[in-house]
Enzyme design. Structure first.
Site, PDB file in Angstrom:
ATOM      1  N   LYS A 131       0.859  -1.184   0.000  1.00  0.00           N
ATOM      2  CA  LYS A 131       0.000   0.000   0.000  1.00  0.00           C
ATOM      3  C   LYS A 131       0.894   1.232   0.000  1.00  0.00           C
ATOM      4  CE  LYS A 131      -3.600   2.257   2.819  1.00  0.00           C
ATOM      5  NZ  LYS A 131      -4.391   2.161   4.069  1.00  0.00           N
TER       6      LYS A 131
ATOM      7  N   ASP B 241     -13.911   1.825   9.583  1.00  0.00           N
ATOM      8  CA  ASP B 241     -14.212   1.832   8.143  1.00  0.00           C
ATOM      9  C   ASP B 241     -14.440   0.412   7.643  1.00  0.00           C
ATOM     10  OD1 ASP B 241     -14.750   3.006   5.687  1.00  0.00           O
ATOM     11  OD2 ASP B 241     -12.638   3.077   5.075  1.00  0.00           O
TER      12      ASP B 241
END
Length: 286
Positions: free
Chosen positions: A40, A135
């Site tokens: 990432k 989230d």
């Protein structure tokens, strides 16, 4: 530039996996680990100074401490001079749950409950060490080679704090609109653990039905739909009574917080993962 920098750290770029507003995820081969990994890449210049300290710094600190079979493993974290953060993680070759639903439609109930149980175990672990994810959504639920769930993306996660044994309400209003609990959408101080549970319910509904339970892009209308507590299922759906009961219990906990008084007890205790996992047979069989 990124590929060259990654090579200096022992990672050979292979392919792009995903891209978002704050960064992207690529597939690479690790020379040290001798296997494929996901990396990432977060662009710090896309954050304000406040959000950089609040979210990126906190994510880096949190992911280093996590160790659970249903949370994506983090192997390494490093930063470049060009203000790019690289988070090296285990590669989940089957993609994410959102893409699986897009390809297949509603998932088999047994499979959905298996994934939901694994999500329960991951969140139980996080809440047990006082971390809220904030989230939870199908896009953040990855699948390994054997279709086991792996929770990822701790960009909005927070370390919870207590004063005199009581949880300090969160004033961080983040997450994804369609998965967010009503108190977050209303910008109210909230119990982040309860907000996580609400998002888990949205995930389970989407896995079972192939769509979201509350469909509107208008925040005010969305909150109104949420608080009506009228959960409808698609015509012809084969969702069992037990699965529906689980969903209703998930959504009830948040609704109870809104109408909670001292006489009803601590709302945090209304959702006990151990009790839920033992109570419903469809979660025991997976």
């Amino acid at each position: 530039m990124e590929k060259t920098f990654m090579e200096t750290k022992g990672y050979t770029y292979k392919a792009s996996l995903a891209e978002g507003s704050f960064g992207k995820v690529v597939k690479a081969e690790s020379i040290h680990l001798k296997k494929l990994v996901a990396i990432k890449i977060i662009g710090l210049n896309k954050y304000t100074t406040v959000n950089r300290d609040k979210f990126v710094t906190q994510e880096k600190e949190i992911i280093r401490t996590l160790k659970h079979p249903h949370i994506v493993k983090t192997y390494d974290v490093f930063e470049s001079r060009s203000e790019m953060v690289y988070v090296v993680m285990e590669l989940c070759p089957q993609g994410d749950v959102a893409k699986l639903i897009s390809a297949r439609g509603a998932l088999d109930e047994c499979f959905s409950c298996r994934l939901f149980k694994q999500l329960c175990l991951a969140i139980q672990y996080l809440h047990g060490i006082d971390i809220a994810h904030k989230d939870i959504k199908c896009e953040n639920l990855l699948l390994d080679a054997h279709y086991n769930l792996k929770l990822c993306d701790f960009g909005f996660s927070e370390k919870l704090s207590y004063v005199q044994g009581k949880l300090v309400p969160s004033d961080t209003h983040c997450g994804t609109l369609q998965y967010a609990a009503p108190e977050i959408l209303k910008n109210l101080p909230h119990n982040s653990k309860i907000a996580d549970v609400w998002s888990m319910g949205i995930v389970l509904y989407k896995m079972l039905c192939g769509l979201l339970p509350f469909i509107t892009t208008n925040t005010t209308k969305l909150v109104q739909l949420q608080l009506k507590h009228n959960i409808k299922f698609p015509t012809g759906s084969s969702v069992s009574s037990q699965a529906k009961e689980i969903l209703l219990s998930v959504f009830s906990i948040v609704r109870c917080v809104w109408f909670w008084t001292a006489a009803t007890g601590d709302p945090e205790q209304r959702w006990n993962f151990n009790i839920i996992l033992k109570k419903y047979k469809i979660l025991q069989l997976t």
